[in-house]
Write a protein that holds these residues in place. Structure first.
Motif, PDB file in Angstrom:
ATOM      1  N   GLY A   1       0.798  -1.217   0.000  1.00 26.40           N
ATOM      2  CA  GLY A   1       0.000   0.000   0.000  1.00 26.40           C
ATOM      3  C   GLY A   1       0.827   1.261   0.000  1.00 26.40           C
ATOM      4  N   THR A   2       2.153   1.153   0.087  1.00 32.19           N
ATOM      5  CA  THR A   2       2.981   2.361   0.171  1.00 32.19           C
ATOM      6  C   THR A   2       3.185   3.026  -1.186  1.00 32.19           C
ATOM      7  N   ARG A   3       2.752   2.384  -2.240  1.00 34.74           N
ATOM      8  CA  ARG A   3       3.035   2.910  -3.581  1.00 34.74           C
ATOM      9  C   ARG A   3       1.778   3.462  -4.274  1.00 34.74           C
ATOM     10  N   GLU A   4       0.745   3.754  -3.511  1.00 35.91           N
ATOM     11  CA  GLU A   4      -0.507   4.244  -4.085  1.00 35.91           C
ATOM     12  C   GLU A   4      -0.305   5.511  -4.912  1.00 35.91           C
ATOM     13  N   TYR A   5       0.641   6.337  -4.502  1.00 34.79           N
ATOM     14  CA  TYR A   5       0.857   7.612  -5.166  1.00 34.79           C
ATOM     15  C   TYR A   5       1.156   7.444  -6.645  1.00 34.79           C
ATOM     16  N   ARG A   6       1.710   6.289  -7.034  1.00 36.64           N
ATOM     17  CA  ARG A   6       2.061   6.068  -8.436  1.00 36.64           C
ATOM     18  C   ARG A   6       0.823   6.080  -9.329  1.00 36.64           C
ATOM     19  N   ILE A   7      -0.304   5.632  -8.789  1.00 35.33           N
ATOM     20  CA  ILE A   7      -1.550   5.654  -9.557  1.00 35.33           C
ATOM     21  C   ILE A   7      -1.966   7.102  -9.843  1.00 35.33           C
ATOM     22  N   GLU A  81      15.109  10.505 -16.107  1.00 44.98           N
ATOM     23  CA  GLU A  81      14.299   9.429 -15.552  1.00 44.98           C
ATOM     24  C   GLU A  81      13.508   9.997 -14.373  1.00 44.98           C
ATOM     25  N   VAL A  82      12.215   9.765 -14.368  1.00 42.44           N
ATOM     26  CA  VAL A  82      11.395  10.121 -13.212  1.00 42.44           C
ATOM     27  C   VAL A  82      11.369   8.893 -12.307  1.00 42.44           C
ATOM     28  N   VAL A  83      12.085   8.978 -11.210  1.00 41.11           N
ATOM     29  CA  VAL A  83      12.253   7.843 -10.302  1.00 41.11           C
ATOM     30  C   VAL A  83      11.057   7.785  -9.358  1.00 41.11           C
ATOM     31  N   LEU A  84      10.283   6.701  -9.431  1.00 43.69           N
ATOM     32  CA  LEU A  84       9.134   6.515  -8.551  1.00 43.69           C
ATOM     33  C   LEU A  84       9.560   5.623  -7.393  1.00 43.69           C
ATOM     34  N   GLU A  85      10.022   6.249  -6.329  1.00 43.61           N
ATOM     35  CA  GLU A  85      10.575   5.497  -5.204  1.00 43.61           C
ATOM     36  C   GLU A  85       9.499   4.707  -4.455  1.00 43.61           C
ATOM     37  N   THR A  86       9.948   3.855  -3.544  1.00 47.89           N
ATOM     38  CA  THR A  86       9.028   3.009  -2.787  1.00 47.89           C
ATOM     39  C   THR A  86       8.138   3.839  -1.873  1.00 47.89           C
ATOM     40  N   LEU A  87       8.735   4.733  -1.084  1.00 45.53           N
ATOM     41  CA  LEU A  87       7.968   5.546  -0.145  1.00 45.53           C
ATOM     42  C   LEU A  87       7.761   6.951  -0.698  1.00 45.53           C
ATOM     43  N   PRO A  91       6.650   9.869   6.426  1.00 44.44           N
ATOM     44  CA  PRO A  91       7.567  10.862   7.019  1.00 44.44           C
ATOM     45  C   PRO A  91       9.030  10.478   6.934  1.00 44.44           C
ATOM     46  N   ARG A  92       9.340   9.224   6.565  1.00 45.87           N
ATOM     47  CA  ARG A  92      10.727   8.756   6.590  1.00 45.87           C
ATOM     48  C   ARG A  92      11.464   9.056   5.281  1.00 45.87           C
ATOM     49  N   ASN A  93      12.780   9.200   5.377  1.00 43.37           N
ATOM     50  CA  ASN A  93      13.644   9.194   4.193  1.00 43.37           C
ATOM     51  C   ASN A  93      14.115   7.768   3.975  1.00 43.37           C
ATOM     52  N   HIS A  94      13.757   7.208   2.826  1.00 42.81           N
ATOM     53  CA  HIS A  94      14.104   5.807   2.563  1.00 42.81           C
ATOM     54  C   HIS A  94      14.354   5.660   1.067  1.00 42.81           C
ATOM     55  N   LEU A  95      15.619   5.770   0.681  1.00 44.30           N
ATOM     56  CA  LEU A  95      15.973   5.651  -0.726  1.00 44.30           C
ATOM     57  C   LEU A  95      16.446   4.237  -1.018  1.00 44.30           C
ATOM     58  N   THR A  96      16.200   3.770  -2.240  1.00 36.63           N
ATOM     59  CA  THR A  96      16.498   2.386  -2.603  1.00 36.63           C
ATOM     60  C   THR A  96      17.325   2.346  -3.877  1.00 36.63           C
ATOM     61  N   GLU A  97      17.423   1.139  -4.431  1.00 37.26           N
ATOM     62  CA  GLU A  97      18.156   0.956  -5.684  1.00 37.26           C
ATOM     63  C   GLU A  97      17.539   1.744  -6.830  1.00 37.26           C
ATOM     64  N   LYS A  98      16.288   2.153  -6.683  1.00 31.77           N
ATOM     65  CA  LYS A  98      15.586   2.837  -7.781  1.00 31.77           C
ATOM     66  C   LYS A  98      16.268   4.144  -8.163  1.00 31.77           C
ATOM     67  N   VAL A  99      16.635   4.947  -7.171  1.00 31.68           N
ATOM     68  CA  VAL A  99      17.301   6.211  -7.489  1.00 31.68           C
ATOM     69  C   VAL A  99      18.774   5.994  -7.809  1.00 31.68           C
ATOM     70  N   CYS A 105      24.104   4.873 -13.864  1.00 29.59           N
ATOM     71  CA  CYS A 105      24.140   4.893 -15.338  1.00 29.59           C
ATOM     72  C   CYS A 105      24.457   6.274 -15.893  1.00 29.59           C
ATOM     73  N   GLY A 106      24.677   7.261 -15.034  1.00 29.14           N
ATOM     74  CA  GLY A 106      25.021   8.605 -15.506  1.00 29.14           C
ATOM     75  C   GLY A 106      23.886   9.297 -16.220  1.00 29.14           C
ATOM     76  N   HIS A 107      22.660   9.209 -15.651  1.00 29.22           N
ATOM     77  CA  HIS A 107      21.484   9.790 -16.296  1.00 29.22           C
ATOM     78  C   HIS A 107      20.830  10.801 -15.360  1.00 29.22           C
ATOM     79  N   PRO A 108      20.399  11.960 -15.871  1.00 31.46           N
ATOM     80  CA  PRO A 108      19.672  12.921 -15.033  1.00 31.46           C
ATOM     81  C   PRO A 108      18.349  12.341 -14.548  1.00 31.46           C
ATOM     82  N   PHE A 109      17.851  12.847 -13.408  1.00 27.55           N
ATOM     83  CA  PHE A 109      16.634  12.286 -12.846  1.00 27.55           C
ATOM     84  C   PHE A 109      15.825  13.332 -12.086  1.00 27.55           C
ATOM     85  N   ILE A 110      14.544  13.033 -11.958  1.00 29.04           N
ATOM     86  CA  ILE A 110      13.618  13.723 -11.073  1.00 29.04           C
ATOM     87  C   ILE A 110      13.177  12.685 -10.056  1.00 29.04           C
ATOM     88  N   LEU A 111      13.119  13.056  -8.780  1.00 32.03           N
ATOM     89  CA  LEU A 111      12.915  12.061  -7.733  1.00 32.03           C
ATOM     90  C   LEU A 111      11.543  12.191  -7.081  1.00 32.03           C
TER      91      LEU A 111
END
Length: 253
Positions: A1-7, A81-87, A91-99, A105-111
């Motif tokens: 349920g933490t990824r609802e925002y992607r919809i 790349e628009v990185v759609l992170e897990t959280l 309130p937490r900062n939790h970055l993963t392999e996605k970003v 790969c040396g590519h610009p991104f929006i997080l």
């Protein structure tokens, strides 16, 4: 349920007429639960879409386990790349392999992540793209407003004239190249390894001082017989932390 925002993000691409600028696929059925988004029980009702999203995108067949994979054609055919992170709504900062994928790969991104995630990423020595794109979204606490600000940032990119686009993408690529070099550097590897060691010490200390249950003792036994954990822990140089770890790991020799 933490990824609802992607919809909601997918819906915003449609309502802001960004679908022609994006290389996006969409799976209306969650591959793990086999439940359609239309039948999803929403934790945050603000993320519920108001349109039939499957009418606007090709269906994705990529499994969730592919989040660390990349295809060079995707990067060769996109500017960011628009990185759609897990959280996101959290309130937490939790970055993963996605970003870390566009970084490596040396590519610009929006997080797309929780508030202040770009600041958190910069603490590890990486650079972001403020001044090239509007990264004010990172400071917005409200998740709906933050998501809309990210989409506004994407819309701004589509409005660049050719000369502006050329100059800004050169600047963005320079930062992306720096991030890739930093990612593969000894400095970054050492910083995260040291952080792991410190977290091991903090975790063990917390167990020692706050937990006397059987689970705690079983966990200590587990640590003692796990060579990699033990090796890392014994390399901690800080006096107090080192003593705590050695005492905990030697308890069940």
């Amino acid at each position: 349920g933490t990824r609802e925002y992607r919809i909601k993000f997918i819906e915003l691409l449609v309502t802001n007429k960004l679908t022609n600028y994006c290389q996006t696929t969409f799976n209306p059925v969650d591959p793990e639960s086999n439940i359609s988004y239309n039948n999803h029980v929403w934790g945050n009702d603000k993320f519920r879409p108001e349109i039939n999203l499957e009418n606007y995108f090709n269906q994705s067949s990529v499994p969730s386990s592919a989040s660390a994979e990349f295809y060079k054609d995707d990067y060769n055919s996109t500017d960011f790349e628009v990185v759609l992170e897990t959280l996101f709504d959290d309130p937490r900062n939790h970055l993963t392999e996605k970003v870390l994928r566009p970084i490596a790969c040396g590519h610009p991104f929006i997080l797309c992540a929780t508030a202040h995630s770009l600041k958190y990423l910069r603490n590890y020595g990486f650079k972001t793209f403020d001044g090239i794109i509007n990264e004010e979204y990172d400071n917005i606490e409200d998740p709906i407003k933050r998501l809309n600000a990210i989409v506004d940032c994407m819309k701004e990119i589509t409005l660049w004239d050719p000369d502006t686009r050329y100059k800004k993408l050169l600047q963005a690529q320079e930062i992306a190249n720096y991030n890739k070099k930093h990612f593969f550097s000894d400095n970054f590897i050492n910083s995260v390894t040291n952080e792991l060691r410190q977290n091991i010490a903090i975790g063990i200390n917390e167990l020692i001082t706050t937990n006397t249950s059987s689970n705690f003792f079983n966990f200590r036994k587990y640590l003692v017989h796990y060579p990699l954990i033990k090796k890392l822990a014994y390399q901690i140089e800080d006096g107090n932390s080192a003593e705590i770890v050695k005492r905990a790991l030697s308890y069940y020799k």
